[in-house]
Every structure is written in structure tokens, then in C-alpha cells.
Design a protein around this motif. Structure first.
Motif, PDB file in Angstrom:
ATOM      1  N   THR A  57      17.161  36.213  27.004  1.00 55.02           N
ATOM      2  CA  THR A  57      17.830  36.420  28.284  1.00 55.02           C
ATOM      3  C   THR A  57      16.828  36.952  29.310  1.00 55.02           C
ATOM      4  N   PRO A  58      17.085  36.745  30.598  1.00 52.56           N
ATOM      5  CA  PRO A  58      16.098  37.128  31.620  1.00 52.56           C
ATOM      6  C   PRO A  58      15.873  38.638  31.704  1.00 52.56           C
ATOM      7  N   LEU A  59      14.661  39.009  32.019  1.00 51.32           N
ATOM      8  CA  LEU A  59      14.320  40.373  32.432  1.00 51.32           C
ATOM      9  C   LEU A  59      13.886  40.258  33.887  1.00 51.32           C
ATOM     10  N   THR A  60      14.772  40.620  34.784  1.00 55.11           N
ATOM     11  CA  THR A  60      14.590  40.351  36.212  1.00 55.11           C
ATOM     12  C   THR A  60      14.054  41.584  36.921  1.00 55.11           C
ATOM     13  N   GLU A  61      12.951  41.427  37.653  1.00 55.29           N
ATOM     14  CA  GLU A  61      12.416  42.548  38.419  1.00 55.29           C
ATOM     15  C   GLU A  61      13.117  42.624  39.766  1.00 55.29           C
ATOM     16  N   LEU A  62      13.497  43.852  40.152  1.00 59.64           N
ATOM     17  CA  LEU A  62      14.211  44.070  41.406  1.00 59.64           C
ATOM     18  C   LEU A  62      13.474  45.118  42.241  1.00 59.64           C
ATOM     19  N   PRO A  63      12.530  44.676  43.067  1.00 57.72           N
ATOM     20  CA  PRO A  63      11.757  45.628  43.887  1.00 57.72           C
ATOM     21  C   PRO A  63      12.618  46.493  44.800  1.00 57.72           C
ATOM     22  N   ALA A  64      13.754  45.959  45.276  1.00 56.86           N
ATOM     23  CA  ALA A  64      14.611  46.749  46.160  1.00 56.86           C
ATOM     24  C   ALA A  64      15.127  47.997  45.449  1.00 56.86           C
ATOM     25  N   LEU A  65      15.448  47.880  44.162  1.00 60.61           N
ATOM     26  CA  LEU A  65      15.893  49.046  43.410  1.00 60.61           C
ATOM     27  C   LEU A  65      14.751  50.024  43.163  1.00 60.61           C
ATOM     28  N   ALA A  66      13.552  49.502  42.957  1.00 62.33           N
ATOM     29  CA  ALA A  66      12.401  50.389  42.780  1.00 62.33           C
ATOM     30  C   ALA A  66      12.199  51.247  44.030  1.00 62.33           C
ATOM     31  N   ARG A  67      12.363  50.641  45.200  1.00 64.90           N
ATOM     32  CA  ARG A  67      12.233  51.411  46.445  1.00 64.90           C
ATOM     33  C   ARG A  67      13.352  52.440  46.567  1.00 64.90           C
ATOM     34  N   GLU A  68      14.575  52.036  46.239  1.00 63.79           N
ATOM     35  CA  GLU A  68      15.700  52.976  46.339  1.00 63.79           C
ATOM     36  C   GLU A  68      15.517  54.157  45.401  1.00 63.79           C
ATOM     37  N   LEU A  69      15.097  53.891  44.168  1.00 63.71           N
ATOM     38  CA  LEU A  69      14.984  54.937  43.154  1.00 63.71           C
ATOM     39  C   LEU A  69      13.647  55.666  43.202  1.00 63.71           C
ATOM     40  N   GLU A  70      12.744  55.204  44.067  1.00 66.35           N
ATOM     41  CA  GLU A  70      11.431  55.833  44.257  1.00 66.35           C
ATOM     42  C   GLU A  70      10.618  55.844  42.963  1.00 66.35           C
ATOM     43  N   VAL A  71      10.579  54.674  42.333  1.00 65.01           N
ATOM     44  CA  VAL A  71       9.757  54.483  41.138  1.00 65.01           C
ATOM     45  C   VAL A  71       8.877  53.257  41.349  1.00 65.01           C
ATOM     46  N   GLY A  72       8.011  52.986  40.358  1.00 64.98           N
ATOM     47  CA  GLY A  72       7.061  51.887  40.526  1.00 64.98           C
ATOM     48  C   GLY A  72       7.698  50.505  40.432  1.00 64.98           C
ATOM     49  N   ARG A  73       8.430  50.263  39.331  1.00 62.12           N
ATOM     50  CA  ARG A  73       9.037  48.955  39.111  1.00 62.12           C
ATOM     51  C   ARG A  73      10.371  49.137  38.388  1.00 62.12           C
ATOM     52  N   VAL A  74      11.334  48.284  38.700  1.00 59.87           N
ATOM     53  CA  VAL A  74      12.638  48.285  38.034  1.00 59.87           C
ATOM     54  C   VAL A  74      12.918  46.877  37.532  1.00 59.87           C
ATOM     55  N   VAL A 120      15.840  44.546  35.175  1.00 59.23           N
ATOM     56  CA  VAL A 120      17.192  44.496  34.627  1.00 59.23           C
ATOM     57  C   VAL A 120      17.237  43.431  33.538  1.00 59.23           C
ATOM     58  N   LYS A 121      17.621  43.831  32.334  1.00 58.76           N
ATOM     59  CA  LYS A 121      17.824  42.883  31.237  1.00 58.76           C
ATOM     60  C   LYS A 121      19.205  42.283  31.413  1.00 58.76           C
ATOM     61  N   ASP A 122      19.250  41.007  31.753  1.00 61.06           N
ATOM     62  CA  ASP A 122      20.473  40.329  32.178  1.00 61.06           C
ATOM     63  C   ASP A 122      21.124  39.611  31.002  1.00 61.06           C
ATOM     64  N   GLU A 123      22.195  40.230  30.450  1.00 59.02           N
ATOM     65  CA  GLU A 123      22.899  39.681  29.295  1.00 59.02           C
ATOM     66  C   GLU A 123      24.149  38.889  29.687  1.00 59.02           C
ATOM     67  N   SER A 124      24.139  38.297  30.873  1.00 60.45           N
ATOM     68  CA  SER A 124      25.309  37.554  31.338  1.00 60.45           C
ATOM     69  C   SER A 124      25.473  36.207  30.648  1.00 60.45           C
ATOM     70  N   SER A 125      24.469  35.783  29.889  1.00 62.84           N
ATOM     71  CA  SER A 125      24.593  34.540  29.109  1.00 62.84           C
ATOM     72  C   SER A 125      23.751  34.670  27.847  1.00 62.84           C
TER      73      SER A 125
END
Length: 381
Positions: A48-65, A67-72
Motif C-alpha cells: 500500500t502507498p506511503l504518501t509524503e505530505l509536506p503540508a502536514l510537515a509544515r503544520e506539525l513543524e517537523v521535517g517530513r510526514v 501516511v501509510k494509506d490502507e484504503s485498499s
């Protein structure tokens, strides 16, 4: 199931933190390596995809975020098929052949579910020519029940909560033609739940490979995992706490406020049963931690938090805006991390979890929006 301490009072809505340095002080054995090979050989298998979300990294003030996407996953909208398929494979492998060498008679695979696990057991049973009988507690959406029925399973709807459905499923499985395939353990019933936990290890192995491909050779700094009875969290703890000291990420568990049995158990430093309420996070609406998960959760988690339905709904909406399909259960990890960091104790939690501007965070989105018929509006209301 054993009777544990009932705590019908209001749950603490605070977080719980492990002892300082505990992530490097406790270790366990890893999951069997053959689990991943088994899943990789299945016809519908794909990571399943491991999707990088830079917008969340900026919101959470971390380097990279990520999401392991288990929708399929293996044709279903949640991760549960990983555990069900491995456990059923182990169960059927132990069945004796008929005296004339013919295939054994079909067995009835019995389970209780808030939705995804029961559908996964029913799907595996149908594909392997077995029968399935699924007990469903109150509060599960009719469309989730219909999805289980569509897998040709017999469904029994229970007027009580999840723990009552588990009890009735265990009674039904006491017959000679049936076997209980439950994703929670209690004293006297722990081998099959342990196989289910082993099945979930494939998810973690995929994350390792996908992070390496994304240039994160050191692995994550923090993993946030939604928790019901704690079986997936046990698999995550097993994966990351079987590594050498110094390579262990912080691990955060997230539950609904209406069903925070792990948080309450950690607060008391002993496994307890709680009286659960209603929640849109139906797959996490569990009142008793799994007996086999509890030692791993107690010793291996860094923090635990409970979140409200509106918080989970907002997190699901955020993920949808960023292109990740997630139901309230799947979005709980983001909701929990937000809940910790959006407090006056923000600095304390960043320090406790080792979060800084270069940290890598992995959120486990355990189900897609299609797995949970509750809409974001229903969850928010």
C-alpha cells in the motif's frame, strides 16, 4: 473472556507518557520473516502507498510526514486482511486430512467485529471455500453489516457492545465444526490472536522499504497508530522494539474518548475493561485490551492519547484534501498528534517524543473512507 475491572466513570482526557528512555530500554523478539513472503505470494498483493505530505510537515513543524494509506489492501478498504489471511492459513494448515485423503470438510470461521476484521475473515473464508459466522455489536453501520453479508458470511447482530459480541462469538466457536478467529486475546485464547498480529508485520516491513526508497535510511522518528484492542499497536511495537537500542522511534497510540481502554489501562498500570460509548470511530470502539498486546503496549509505547469524534473528522477531512482517503479510525493518528501538540504543554510533548525540525513522522491510516460508512459530517456532529 475474563472479567476485568469495570470503570464506567468518565475517562481521563489527558495523555499518558512512558518512562523517559523506555524506547531504548525494552526489547522483544521480531515477527517471523516468512509472513511477508506469504503475503507477497497472494494474487492480489501489492504494498500500500506511503504518501509524503509536506503540508502536514509544515503544520506539525517537523521535517517530513508520511501516511501509510490502507484504503485498499488485498481488495478490501482496510489493513485487516493481512492478519486474517495469515491466521487462517495457519489454522487450515493444522487441520488433519480426511481418512481417504480427500480435503477436510469446510470449517466455520467465527469472529466478532466492528466492521473491517469481520469482513476480512469473511472474504478469506469465501476465497478458501470455508464458512464464516460474524457477530456484530450495536452501533455498526448497516452498510458495514451489508458488506460482510456480501462476502457470503452469516451475520448475527448483537444488542450489546463489542466485548459482548466477542463473548457470543467464542461460545459459538465452541462447537466441533467451528474455530474462533478473533483479533483480541485473553488467557486461554492467545495463539490465533498472535498469528493475526504476526500478519500485520507486513505493513511495517513495507514502511521500512518505502522510507528507504524515499531517502530515510534511519527509519521514522515517530509512528502514530490508531488503537482498538491493541493488536495492530502490538505489531508496531514488536517491529520497532525488536531493533537494536538507539534505532527505536517514539510510538504513539490514539483511541476514541468513548473507548480509551488502553489509555485507562496505562493510567492504572494494569489492564482494565471500560464501559464504552458511541463513536464514529467504530473500528476502535473496544472496551478491553488484548491480553497478548498489553505487555507490549505497557512496555513499548511512549505516549497515548484519546481524541473526540470531531477531532477525528477534521483529521479525515485534512487527509482527503491532501489526496488520502481515510475514515475517522484511519485519521485518528493525525488527530492524536495534533491533540498533543496543540496544547500549552506542546514543548513538553515535543521533547518527550523527540520531535524536532528534522523529525520523520509516520501516520498509519488504517482504513479508507469507504470502510467506515459514517460521513465526516456524522463524525463531526
Amino acid at each position: 473472556m475474563p472479567e476485568l475491572v469495570s470503570t464506567p466513570r468518565a475517562l481521563p482526557l489527558t495523555t499518558w507518557s512512558a518512562r523517559p528512555g523506555s524506547r531504548n530500554a525494552w526489547r522483544c523478539e521480531p515477527a517471523p520473516v516468512e509472513v511477508r513472503d506469504f503475503h507477497a505470494a497472494l494474487p492480489d498483493y501489492a504494498p500500500t502507498p506511503l504518501t509524503e505530505l509536506p503540508a502536514l510537515a509544515r503544520e506539525l513543524e517537523v521535517g517530513r510526514v508520511f501516511v501509510k494509506d490502507e484504503s485498499s489492501r488485498l481488495g478490501l478498504p482496510a489493513f485487516k486482511a493481512l492478519g486474517a489471511s495469515w491466521a487462517v492459513r495457519r489454522i487450515l494448515a493444522e487441520r488433519p486430512a480426511a481418512a481417504d485423503g480427500a480435503d477436510p470438510e469446510p470449517v466455520t470461521l467465527v469472529t466478532a467485529t466492528d466492521g473491517n476484521h469481520g469482513r476480512a475473515v469473511a472474504r478469506v473464508a469465501r476465497l478458501l471455500g470455508q464458512r464464516a459466522h460474524v457477530f456484530v455489536p450495536r452501533g455498526v453501520h448497516p452498510r458495514a453489516v451489508s458488506a460482510i453479508t456480501a462476502e457470503q458470511a452469516k451475520v448475527t447482530q448483537v444488542a450489546g457492545p463489542y466485548d459482548e459480541a466477542v463473548r457470543l462469538a467464542a461460545e459459538r466457536a465452541g462447537r466441533a465444526d467451528a474455530v474462533l478467529v478473533q483479533d483480541t486475546g485473553w488467557p486461554g485464547y492467545e495463539r490465533i490472536p498472535a498469528w493475526i498480529v504476526e500478519g500485520y508485520s507486513t505493513l511495517c516491513a513495507e514502511i521500512d522499504e518505502q522510507l528507504t526508497a524515499a531517502g530515510v535510511a534511519a527509519g521514522p522518528g515517530l509512528v502514530a497508530v490508531p488503537v482498538g484492542v491493541g493488536s495492530l499497536a502490538q505489531a508496531v511495537v514488536t517491529h520497532y522494539r525488536s531493533r537494536p537500542s538507539g534505532q527505536a522511534p517514539a510510538l504513539l497510540s490514539v483511541e476514541p474518548m468513548a473507548a480509551a481502554c488502553v489509555l485507562e489501562s496505562l493510567t492504572r498500570d494494569a489492564p482494565v475493561s471500560i464501559t464504552t460509548g458511541d463513536t464514529a470511530m467504530a473500528g476502535l470502539n473496544c472496551g478491553t485490551p488484548s491480553s497478548i498486546a498489553w505487555p507490549h503496549l505497557r512496555n513499548g509505547l511512549d505516549a497515548a492519547v484519546a481524541v473526540s469524534d470531531p477531532e477525528a473528522a477534521r483529521a479525515a477531512a485534512t487527509l482527503a484534501e491532501l489526496g488520502v482517503s481515510s475514515g475517522p479510525c484511519g485519521a485518528a493518528g493525525l488527530a492524536g498528534l495534533r491533540a498533543l501538540l496543540d496544547t500549552p504543554e506542546n514543548g513538553r510533548w515535543r521533547t518527550a517524543l523527540g520531535l524536532g525540525p528534522s523529525s520523520v513522522v509516520v501516520l498509519l491510516s488504517t482504513e479508507g473512507a469507504a470502510a467506515n460508512p459514517h460521513s465526516a459530517q456524522e463524525a463531526a456532529g
